[in-house]
Design an enzyme around this catalytic site. Structure first.
Site, PDB file in Angstrom:
ATOM      1  N   GLY A 348      -3.361   4.606  -3.074  1.00  0.00           N
ATOM      2  CA  GLY A 348      -2.527   3.542  -2.524  1.00  0.00           C
ATOM      3  C   GLY A 348      -2.129   3.845  -1.090  1.00  0.00           C
ATOM      4  O   GLY A 348      -2.879   4.478  -0.326  1.00  0.00           O
ATOM      5  N   SER A 349      -0.924   3.457  -0.728  1.00  0.00           N
ATOM      6  CA  SER A 349      -0.503   3.539   0.677  1.00  0.00           C
ATOM      7  C   SER A 349      -0.214   4.954   1.170  1.00  0.00           C
ATOM      8  O   SER A 349      -0.031   5.149   2.368  1.00  0.00           O
ATOM      9  CB  SER A 349       0.726   2.657   0.898  1.00  0.00           C
ATOM     10  OG  SER A 349       0.389   1.300   0.750  1.00  0.00           O
ATOM     11  N   ILE A 350      -0.146   5.966   0.273  1.00  0.00           N
ATOM     12  CA  ILE A 350       0.018   7.326   0.792  1.00  0.00           C
ATOM     13  C   ILE A 350      -1.246   7.764   1.536  1.00  0.00           C
ATOM     14  O   ILE A 350      -1.256   8.793   2.224  1.00  0.00           O
ATOM     15  CB  ILE A 350       0.342   8.339  -0.317  1.00  0.00           C
ATOM     16  CG1 ILE A 350      -0.836   8.499  -1.287  1.00  0.00           C
ATOM     17  CG2 ILE A 350       1.609   7.939  -1.063  1.00  0.00           C
ATOM     18  CD1 ILE A 350      -0.726   9.707  -2.201  1.00  0.00           C
TER      19      ILE A 350
END
Length: 655
Positions: A348-350
């Protein structure tokens, strides 16, 4: 008759006289020699007779007088060689708190050779069943499982009997021929369930394992490491077994020890984990499925590694039935799975900070470049949504990280291409084995064009790069990889090999082997680039629009990045929030957060993944804050006593 004549001195001739042989006497020395010889003959004869009498008496004594005694000993006594198990090394945390110790265990053993017949054996089993509470069928199953053993080889009837059973057995030994009690060191997990996946557990060696080269010299019935460091460091923890030759009677009781070789204890193991931080991480995950990994970014030391659900290590030491084992294996939550190293998830956004590093290093954008976000990215006639449906407006790289703008990363990702993104992601250790001293680590996946062609025989589609740019699609990373990658991001570009073992210490002489930290690689990334990305990570927590602003601390500045990984693909023109509310629990998004602190001089990095936990800002970030605070309290007293963190205050919490 003529007489012989002789002359005297005067010349006259005189007659010679002949000696009278009838009157001769024996000379004295001849008489003495004969007497001595006769005496010697008599002495030899007497000695021979005496020896003969002694032998006759000894034979009579052994066969008649002591015959029953020696017959009993020859029939009933045995010389038995017993293995003396070496105590395994003790496992400590970084502060010397013992996590795993040894305790005495009493095993009820049976030697079938000491049992006269089948009827006696059945009687022995019945008595053991009555004393121990084990059913006769269970005991007979043990014998059946060991029927291939030779009759003089001991069989473990019951492992680790309690003290009451021990007392009952000892009081009735005369009625239990062939039965004896073996005392061995047994593993004791002081905080059973704590760090269970990291420490591991013991189990009886299997027939398949006995055939492996790694287990040469092991005996059936021995317990070996089956997971965690108990398995990966088995060679150090096990030590070297000894042996003892003993004489036993028909009942298996020891009469005397003949000779022995003492065992060499296993080496004590000092881990890098902090028990307080470990227990805090596990408390955060209680009732959830997921993992938390905490590392020291300046050395790569593992400070905590929690996986949930966990399991009770003592159950394996005590032994479990086949039904119990089947239930554990069939459990859909997979309690034996170490999610920190053996489960890979879409990041995801990490993942976005690493895409930002690639974009800045490749010159695709500058720190001041602005990209407009209307709430979607249009490609091939399809709208790819940003998590914020109303859009972020004009954003630069700093704001794109702080507010996690999908459109910004769609744009730069398409300019970079999947292979360039993969180069930088792998540079930070994503998608590859970390080298930690634990079994069953998964490498994860960082896709490239060649990878997809080999894996699926289908060429890469350019639109797939959009999903990759925001950490979706084929991307898969483990929580440990995420923690180590962020450690390299915030420590100035050093990617460490995870360090789990601080030192090994010999129990007998105290000799120590300190394990040094290992650098995997120095990242060829400009310091300016890393500082720009770190500034964005600090803003995620400390700026009002940051997606993890709700976990900000007044006393110590933290940094980090939220992430929400989709489990089920969402269709076009669907309201994201309404869609998530309608999904069943097992299809909801995974919640990610990777944070660090203090922001200016990081001492700890924490990666959190909560399966089906929803948004990273509310489902994972508060957990990471608790773990970081617990560790930082030791060096920042002002944090002690602070209340737990709340959730993010971002209005449209989509990341």
């Amino acid at each position: 008759m003529n007489q012989a004549k002789s002359r005297n001195n005067s010349g006259k001739t005189q007659p010679m006289v002949q000696p009278d042989t009838h009157n001769l006497q024996l000379i004295p020395w001849e008489v003495n020699e004969g007497a001595v010889f006769e005496r010697q003959i008599r002495l030899v004869v007497l000695f021979a007779l005496a020896v003969f009498v002694v032998y006759i008496f000894q034979l009579w004594y052994l066969q008649v007088a002591k015959g029953p005694y020696y017959r009993n000993r020859s029939e009933n006594n045995r010389i038995r060689t017993e293995t003396i198990q070496s105590p395994r090394g003790i496992v400590f945390d970084r502060h010397g708190v013992p996590l795993v110790e040894n305790r005495p265990a009493f095993h009820l053993m049976l030697v079938r050779e000491d049992v006269k017949d089948t009827e006696t054996l059945h009687s022995v089993l019945q008595t053991v069943s009555a004393l121990s509470g084990k059913s006769l069928e269970e005991l007979e199953m043990v014998l059946e499982a060991n029927k291939s053993k030779r009759r003089f080889e001991p069989i473990r009837l019951i492992a680790d009997i309690d003290r009451d059973t021990l007392a009952k057995v000892e009081a009735r030994r005369l009625r239990l021929p062939g039965v004896y009690v073996e005392v061995v060191p047994r593993r004791g997990y002081k905080f059973s369930g704590t760090a269970a996946h990291l420490v591991g557990y013991l189990g009886e060696i299997s027939e398949e394992e006995l055939k492996k080269v790694a287990y040469q010299g092991y005996q059936p019935g021995e317990f070996i490491g089956k997971g965690g460091v108990e398995k990966s460091l088995e060679a150090f923890l096990r030590g070297e077994s000894g042996w003892r030759q003993v004489e036993v009677d028909a009942l298996g009781r020891h009469i005397r020890s003949l000779q022995e070789r003492l065992p060499i204890p296993g080496r004590d193991l000092w881990l890098t984990i902090d028990l307080d931080v470990q227990r805090t991480a596990e408390e955060c995950l209680k009732g959830k499925m997921g993992s938390i990994v905490a590392v020291d970014p300046n050395s790569g030391e593992i400070l905590a590694m929690a996986s949930s659900p966990t399991f009770d290590q003592e159950r394996f030491v005590r032994g479990m039935t086949s039904e119990e084992w089947k239930r554990i294996i069939a459990d859909p939550s997979h309690p034996l799975l170490n999610r920190a190293v053996s489960s890979a998830y879409p990041p995801g956004s990490i993942y976005k900070p690493f895409v930002a590093v690639a974009a800045l290093e490749e010159g695709v954008v500058s720190p001041t470049s602005v990209i407009f976000c209307p709430g979607y990215y249009l490609y091939a006639g399809r709208r790819y949504r940003c998590w914020k449906e109303t859009g972020h407006g004009s954003v630069d790289v700093h704001r794109a990280i702080v507010e996690s703008c999908d459109v910004y990363f769609y744009t730069v990702g398409m300019k970079l291409g999947v292979d360039t993104i993969a180069t930088y992601a792998k540079m930070f250790g994503l998608g590859e084995l970390s080298g930690i001293e634990l079994p069953s680590e998964r490498p994860g996946i960082i896709p490239t064009r060649d990878w997809k062609l080999k894996a699926t025989s289908i060429p890469w589609q350019k639109g797939e790069t959009l999903s990759i740019s925001i950490g979706q699609g084929f991307n898969q990373v483990t929580p440990l990889q995420a923690a180590m990658a962020y450690a390299a991001l915030v420590n100035g570009g050093t990617l460490w090999t995870p360090k789990l073992v601080h030192r090994l210490e010999a129990a007998d002489d105290g000799e120590q082997d300190v394990v040094k930290a290992k650098v995997r690689r120095r990242l060829p990334v400009r310091k300016e680039t890393l500082e720009i990305v770190k500034g964005g990570l600090v803003g995620v927590v400390n700026e009002a629009r940051g997606t993890a602003h709700g976990i900000a601390l007044k006393e110590v500045a933290l940094g980090g990045k939220t992430g929400t990984a989709q489990v089920v693909k969402m269709g076009e023109n669907v309201n994201r929030k309404a869609y998530q509310r309608a999904l069943p629990e097992h299809q909801k998004d995974h919640a990610w957060f990777v944070g660090y602190g203090p922001a200016q001089k990081p001492e700890i990095v924490v990666a959190v993944i909560v399966e089906h936990g929803g948004h990273g800002s509310s489902g994972a970030a508060p957990l990471a804050q608790k773990v970081m605070r617990k560790y930082l309290e030791k060096t920042h007293p002002e944090l002690r006593g602070r209340e737990d963190a709340g959730v993010s205050t971002v209005e449209d919490d989509g990341d």
